[in-house]
Design a protein around this motif. Structure first.
Motif, PDB file in Angstrom:
ATOM      1  N   ALA A  25      47.471 -11.104  -1.237  1.00 32.18           N
ATOM      2  CA  ALA A  25      46.971 -10.789  -2.575  1.00 32.18           C
ATOM      3  C   ALA A  25      46.089  -9.559  -2.436  1.00 32.18           C
ATOM      4  N   TRP A  26      46.432  -8.512  -3.145  1.00 28.71           N
ATOM      5  CA  TRP A  26      45.692  -7.256  -2.984  1.00 28.71           C
ATOM      6  C   TRP A  26      44.351  -7.382  -3.673  1.00 28.71           C
ATOM      7  N   SER A  27      43.343  -6.997  -2.961  1.00 25.11           N
ATOM      8  CA  SER A  27      42.023  -7.187  -3.506  1.00 25.11           C
ATOM      9  C   SER A  27      41.401  -5.895  -3.935  1.00 25.11           C
ATOM     10  N   HIS A  28      39.945  -5.933  -4.478  1.00 23.00           N
ATOM     11  CA  HIS A  28      40.172  -5.227  -5.437  1.00 23.00           C
ATOM     12  C   HIS A  28      39.189  -4.886  -6.460  1.00 23.00           C
ATOM     13  N   GLY A  29      37.950  -5.136  -6.142  1.00 21.80           N
ATOM     14  CA  GLY A  29      36.923  -4.601  -7.007  1.00 21.80           C
ATOM     15  C   GLY A  29      35.589  -5.271  -6.784  1.00 21.80           C
ATOM     16  N   TYR A  30      34.532  -4.560  -7.165  1.00 23.10           N
ATOM     17  CA  TYR A  30      33.183  -5.119  -7.046  1.00 23.10           C
ATOM     18  C   TYR A  30      32.262  -4.410  -8.009  1.00 23.10           C
ATOM     19  N   SER A  31      31.137  -5.055  -8.251  1.00 22.07           N
ATOM     20  CA  SER A  31      30.117  -4.440  -9.103  1.00 22.07           C
ATOM     21  C   SER A  31      29.140  -3.686  -8.215  1.00 22.07           C
ATOM     22  N   THR A  32      29.005  -2.414  -8.524  1.00 19.97           N
ATOM     23  CA  THR A  32      28.239  -1.502  -7.665  1.00 19.97           C
ATOM     24  C   THR A  32      26.824  -1.261  -8.161  1.00 19.97           C
ATOM     25  N   ALA A  33      26.605  -1.409  -9.467  1.00 20.05           N
ATOM     26  CA  ALA A  33      25.286  -1.162 -10.025  1.00 20.05           C
ATOM     27  C   ALA A  33      25.086  -2.043 -11.257  1.00 20.05           C
ATOM     28  N   PRO A  34      24.087  -2.937 -11.248  1.00 23.22           N
ATOM     29  CA  PRO A  34      23.320  -3.268 -10.057  1.00 23.22           C
ATOM     30  C   PRO A  34      24.245  -3.813  -8.968  1.00 23.22           C
ATOM     31  N   PRO A  35      23.892  -3.598  -7.710  1.00 23.03           N
ATOM     32  CA  PRO A  35      24.820  -3.964  -6.630  1.00 23.03           C
ATOM     33  C   PRO A  35      24.960  -5.469  -6.466  1.00 23.03           C
ATOM     34  N   TRP A 110      31.465  -1.370 -12.402  1.00 23.68           N
ATOM     35  CA  TRP A 110      32.466  -1.877 -11.455  1.00 23.68           C
ATOM     36  C   TRP A 110      33.255  -0.704 -10.883  1.00 23.68           C
ATOM     37  N   ARG A 111      33.634  -0.840  -9.641  1.00 24.43           N
ATOM     38  CA  ARG A 111      34.592   0.083  -9.038  1.00 24.43           C
ATOM     39  C   ARG A 111      35.775  -0.746  -8.538  1.00 24.43           C
ATOM     40  N   PHE A 112      36.965  -0.216  -8.698  1.00 23.48           N
ATOM     41  CA  PHE A 112      38.167  -0.963  -8.337  1.00 23.48           C
ATOM     42  C   PHE A 112      38.914  -0.248  -7.227  1.00 23.48           C
ATOM     43  N   THR A 113      39.366  -1.028  -6.262  1.00 26.15           N
ATOM     44  CA  THR A 113      40.212  -0.491  -5.206  1.00 26.15           C
ATOM     45  C   THR A 113      41.682  -0.764  -5.513  1.00 26.15           C
ATOM     46  N   ALA A 114      41.923  -1.665  -6.460  1.00 30.09           N
ATOM     47  CA  ALA A 114      43.263  -1.890  -7.003  1.00 30.09           C
ATOM     48  C   ALA A 114      43.078  -2.388  -8.421  1.00 30.09           C
ATOM     49  N   PRO A 159      35.725   4.167 -12.679  1.00 30.93           N
ATOM     50  CA  PRO A 159      34.947   2.924 -12.803  1.00 30.93           C
ATOM     51  C   PRO A 159      34.859   2.438 -14.235  1.00 30.93           C
ATOM     52  N   THR A 160      34.382   1.207 -14.365  1.00 32.79           N
ATOM     53  CA  THR A 160      34.133   0.604 -15.674  1.00 32.79           C
ATOM     54  C   THR A 160      32.652   0.297 -15.787  1.00 32.79           C
ATOM     55  N   VAL A 161      32.093   0.498 -16.972  1.00 31.68           N
ATOM     56  CA  VAL A 161      30.703   0.120 -17.226  1.00 31.68           C
ATOM     57  C   VAL A 161      30.654  -0.756 -18.474  1.00 31.68           C
ATOM     58  N   HIS A 162      29.975  -1.889 -18.357  1.00 33.62           N
ATOM     59  CA  HIS A 162      29.691  -2.733 -19.517  1.00 33.62           C
ATOM     60  C   HIS A 162      28.185  -2.805 -19.698  1.00 33.62           C
ATOM     61  N   SER A 163      27.741  -2.954 -20.930  1.00 29.54           N
ATOM     62  CA  SER A 163      26.306  -3.089 -21.122  1.00 29.54           C
ATOM     63  C   SER A 163      25.997  -4.067 -22.230  1.00 29.54           C
ATOM     64  N   GLY A 164      24.775  -4.597 -22.146  1.00 26.69           N
ATOM     65  CA  GLY A 164      24.314  -5.559 -23.139  1.00 26.69           C
ATOM     66  C   GLY A 164      22.863  -5.881 -22.890  1.00 26.69           C
ATOM     67  N   ALA A 165      22.222  -6.493 -23.888  1.00 24.53           N
ATOM     68  CA  ALA A 165      20.801  -6.825 -23.790  1.00 24.53           C
ATOM     69  C   ALA A 165      20.609  -8.025 -22.868  1.00 24.53           C
TER      70      ALA A 165
END
Ligand SMILES: [Cu+2]
Length: 197
Positions: A25-35, A110-114, A159-165
């Motif tokens: 299963a190709w893997s594939h992403g993590y949240s980089t900030a906040p780490p 988030w940054r994705f490797t796949a 990358p993807t960025v989501h935000s909220g209060a």
């Protein structure tokens, strides 16, 4: 392609196995900030992480949280024994925590490797009064996500960025980020340590 995959394929060729049986299963992403914990391990900023040091983008397990998904106490590791050190609270304060403020508009990257066809990203927080020395459970989390991004099967931008209060909290907490994949039975789980002071 992660190096481990190349090695696995090479080993399969050497052993004469059909490749179709060996593609992981190709893997594939993590949240980089906040780490996230896995990202900090992959960056070498936290030691003694076990194998996740080499696979910080692969913290993947069954989807459907909270009704299904990883068992209580195994949530940060996505219930995969290879990543079990991610559920070790290290005494409650052993993981680096990002300083945050209740009510602030928090951006999570988030940054994705796949890339993957995606149902949603959802973000949960522990509740005030949780025992920081014990791995998180459904009881210690507010099971209503404070941010939800529905993608309807699209692939996320990279990358993807989501935000909220950020909700009201005091002290140290875990922000659980869940990336729900649309076309597999899995989701990616990222535990992010934050400190409301
Ligand atoms: Cu993947």
């Amino acid at each position: 392609m992660p190096r481990k995959t190349s090695i696995a394929v090479a080993a399969a060729v050497t052993a004469g196995l059909p490749l179709a049986l060996t593609v992981p299963a190709w893997s594939h992403g993590y949240s980089t900030a906040p780490p996230s914990r896995s990202y900090l391990c992959g960056q070498g900023k936290v030691q003694n992480c076990g194998q996740v040091q080499w696979d910080p983008d692969g913290v993947e397990g069954p989807k459907g949280f909270p009704a299904r998904g990883p068992a209580d106490g195994k949530i940060c590791a996505a219930a995969d024994g290879r990543w079990a050190p991610l559920d070790d609270q290290r005494g409650g304060t052993g993981w680096p925590a990002t300083k945050v403020t209740a009510g602030q508009n928090l951006s999570i990257s988030w940054r994705f490797t796949a890339p993957h066809s995606t149902t949603s990203f959802r973000y949960f927080l522990t509740k005030d009064g949780w025992d920081t020395t014990r791995p998180i459970t459904r009881d210690t989390l507010d099971l209503a996500p404070f941010i939800t991004a529905n993608l309807g099967g699209r692939q996320p931008s990279n990358p993807t960025v989501h935000s909220g209060a950020l909700p009201q909290r005091q002290g140290r907490h875990i922000l659980l980020a869940v990336w729900d994949i649309a076309d597999t039975g899995n989701a990616f789980y990222q535990c992010i340590d934050v400190d409301f002071g």
